[in-house]
Scaffold this motif. Structure first.
Motif, PDB file in Angstrom:
ATOM      1  N   PRO A   1       0.846  -1.198   0.000  1.00 36.07           N
ATOM      2  CA  PRO A   1       0.000   0.000   0.000  1.00 36.07           C
ATOM      3  C   PRO A   1       0.881   1.248   0.000  1.00 36.07           C
ATOM      4  N   ASN A   2       0.259   2.374  -0.233  1.00 37.47           N
ATOM      5  CA  ASN A   2       1.025   3.621  -0.203  1.00 37.47           C
ATOM      6  C   ASN A   2       0.169   4.721   0.392  1.00 37.47           C
ATOM      7  N   ALA A   3       0.758   5.468   1.326  1.00 38.47           N
ATOM      8  CA  ALA A   3       0.052   6.589   1.934  1.00 38.47           C
ATOM      9  C   ALA A   3       0.981   7.786   2.030  1.00 38.47           C
ATOM     10  N   PHE A   4       0.391   8.954   2.007  1.00 43.14           N
ATOM     11  CA  PHE A   4       1.108  10.225   2.181  1.00 43.14           C
ATOM     12  C   PHE A   4       2.223  10.414   1.148  1.00 43.14           C
ATOM     13  N   TYR A   5       2.094   9.750   0.013  1.00 41.47           N
ATOM     14  CA  TYR A   5       3.086   9.870  -1.073  1.00 41.47           C
ATOM     15  C   TYR A   5       4.494   9.469  -0.626  1.00 41.47           C
ATOM     16  N   LEU A   6       4.588   8.701   0.441  1.00 41.76           N
ATOM     17  CA  LEU A   6       5.908   8.267   0.908  1.00 41.76           C
ATOM     18  C   LEU A   6       6.472   7.204  -0.041  1.00 41.76           C
ATOM     19  N   GLY A   7       7.789   7.166  -0.118  1.00 43.48           N
ATOM     20  CA  GLY A   7       8.423   6.252  -1.067  1.00 43.48           C
ATOM     21  C   GLY A   7       8.167   4.792  -0.734  1.00 43.48           C
ATOM     22  N   SER A   8       8.158   3.954  -1.766  1.00 38.69           N
ATOM     23  CA  SER A   8       7.950   2.522  -1.580  1.00 38.69           C
ATOM     24  C   SER A   8       9.214   1.876  -1.008  1.00 38.69           C
ATOM     25  N   PRO A   9       9.065   0.730  -0.351  1.00 40.74           N
ATOM     26  CA  PRO A   9      10.246   0.029   0.171  1.00 40.74           C
ATOM     27  C   PRO A   9      11.201  -0.340  -0.962  1.00 40.74           C
ATOM     28  N   LYS A  10      12.495  -0.250  -0.662  1.00 36.23           N
ATOM     29  CA  LYS A  10      13.511  -0.629  -1.663  1.00 36.23           C
ATOM     30  C   LYS A  10      14.467  -1.632  -1.029  1.00 36.23           C
ATOM     31  N   TYR A  11      14.722  -2.699  -1.751  1.00 30.85           N
ATOM     32  CA  TYR A  11      15.610  -3.769  -1.293  1.00 30.85           C
ATOM     33  C   TYR A  11      16.792  -3.823  -2.247  1.00 30.85           C
ATOM     34  N   HIS A  12      17.996  -3.699  -1.709  1.00 27.20           N
ATOM     35  CA  HIS A  12      19.199  -3.736  -2.556  1.00 27.20           C
ATOM     36  C   HIS A  12      20.213  -4.698  -1.968  1.00 27.20           C
ATOM     37  N   ALA A  13      20.657  -5.653  -2.783  1.00 24.80           N
ATOM     38  CA  ALA A  13      21.734  -6.551  -2.335  1.00 24.80           C
ATOM     39  C   ALA A  13      23.007  -5.727  -2.135  1.00 24.80           C
ATOM     40  N   VAL A  14      23.694  -5.979  -1.038  1.00 27.32           N
ATOM     41  CA  VAL A  14      24.947  -5.266  -0.756  1.00 27.32           C
ATOM     42  C   VAL A  14      25.994  -5.659  -1.794  1.00 27.32           C
ATOM     43  N   GLU A  15      26.701  -4.676  -2.303  1.00 26.45           N
ATOM     44  CA  GLU A  15      27.839  -4.925  -3.199  1.00 26.45           C
ATOM     45  C   GLU A  15      29.039  -4.286  -2.543  1.00 26.45           C
ATOM     46  N   ALA A  16      30.043  -5.068  -2.192  1.00 27.40           N
ATOM     47  CA  ALA A  16      31.245  -4.512  -1.559  1.00 27.40           C
ATOM     48  C   ALA A  16      32.465  -5.293  -2.037  1.00 27.40           C
ATOM     49  N   GLY A  17      33.285  -4.651  -2.849  1.00 32.55           N
ATOM     50  CA  GLY A  17      34.442  -5.342  -3.406  1.00 32.55           C
ATOM     51  C   GLY A  17      33.978  -6.546  -4.217  1.00 32.55           C
ATOM     52  N   SER A  18      34.489  -7.727  -3.871  1.00 32.08           N
ATOM     53  CA  SER A  18      34.093  -8.928  -4.619  1.00 32.08           C
ATOM     54  C   SER A  18      32.816  -9.553  -4.048  1.00 32.08           C
ATOM     55  N   PHE A  19      32.303  -8.979  -2.953  1.00 29.62           N
ATOM     56  CA  PHE A  19      31.119  -9.571  -2.308  1.00 29.62           C
ATOM     57  C   PHE A  19      29.824  -9.087  -2.949  1.00 29.62           C
ATOM     58  N   THR A  20      28.951 -10.036  -3.197  1.00 29.77           N
ATOM     59  CA  THR A  20      27.600  -9.732  -3.668  1.00 29.77           C
ATOM     60  C   THR A  20      26.611 -10.364  -2.697  1.00 29.77           C
ATOM     61  N   GLY A  21      25.717  -9.572  -2.153  1.00 30.81           N
ATOM     62  CA  GLY A  21      24.755 -10.091  -1.169  1.00 30.81           C
ATOM     63  C   GLY A  21      23.544 -10.713  -1.824  1.00 30.81           C
TER      64      GLY A  21
END
Ligand code: ZN
Length: 251
Positions: free
Chosen positions: A36-56
């Motif tokens: 759902p969305n209320a008050f024009y707030l941004g939607s949830p965002k999920y991002h895999a961590v990228e750090a050097g050679s690591f990919t989450g």
């Protein structure tokens, strides 16, 4: 009365029977793709961590899944908030609840008025004879569109101050509703929140408001035990998973 995991609970001098193996989750998740969305707030965002050679992300060769998540608790799913939502002083939801198991009353109210008033509540909740500490309010009609409803800019129903005063008079400390807010979408004073939390002179810092729940139609109005456990965030509101257990008064 024998079930896999049942309990008799003595609450304020009355015995109730409940089945702990029959939990009813009334939360809406902070979804990866739809929320759902209320008050024009941004939607949830999920991002895999990228750090050097690591990919989450195991699907992309990572050793484990590890994600950064960005969300606003007030905008996109079931969340529980405290008086810290409207105070200058920082009050956190994380350590607020001294107790997280309550007797709750579920009621349903028609959406044929623009706001919820004391009279509309009184017609379905004339008194609080069982001393419920929580009130769960479901708006009718009720359907799964609430899981992804866009409330922003639609002026959804709100709690008129008369309704909040009535709830206060019943001794209710925890309100749960499927609406996105107690307040009118464009009320900069947050009148309903302030009335419930006792602004400015009768603050009750142990009360909570849980917004954007979804109670399926298969769950009837009546008494439930409520397990209320907002996630432990040091801010005014956090995602929450309210769980109900039907409570039957033992005569
Ligand atoms: Zn909120």
């Amino acid at each position: 009365m024998k079930t896999d995991l049942s309990a008799e609970i003595l609450y304020k001098g009355q015995y109730f029977f409940t089945e702990l193996n029959n939990p009813i989750d009334i939360s809406i998740p902070f979804g990866r793709t739809e929320s759902p969305n209320a008050f024009y707030l941004g939607s949830p965002k999920y991002h895999a961590v990228e750090a050097g050679s690591f990919t989450g992300d195991v699907r992309r060769g990572g050793s484990c899944n590890c994600e950064d998540i960005t969300f606003n608790p007030h905008g996109s799913g079931t969340h529980t908030e405290c008086a810290g939502h409207i105070t200058g002083e920082r009050i956190y939801i994380s350590k607020l609840l001294k107790q997280n198991f309550f007797l709750a009353r579920l009621i349903s109210v028609d959406s044929n008025a623009e706001s919820i008033t004391a009279d509309s509540l009184k017609s379905v909740f004339a008194d609080n004879a069982n001393h419920a500490q929580a009130l769960i309010l479901r708006i009718l009609p009720n359907n799964e569109s609430k899981l992804q409803r866009i409330y922003s800019g639609t002026s959804p129903m709100w709690f008129d101050v008369s309704a909040v005063n009535y709830i206060n008079s019943l001794g209710i400390d925890h309100i749960l509703t499927d609406l996105p807010s107690l307040d009118k979408e464009d009320d900069p004073d947050l009148t309903a929140h302030k009335t419930f939390f006792g602004h400015p002179e009768k603050w009750n810092l142990e009360k909570t408001v849980t917004e954007m729940v979804y109670v399926p139609d298969t769950v009837s109005d009546g008494l439930y035990f409520l397990s209320l456990q907002p996630a432990s965030f040091e801010t005014d509101a956090a995602p929450s998973t309210p769980v109900l257990y039907p409570a039957r008064l033992i005569a």
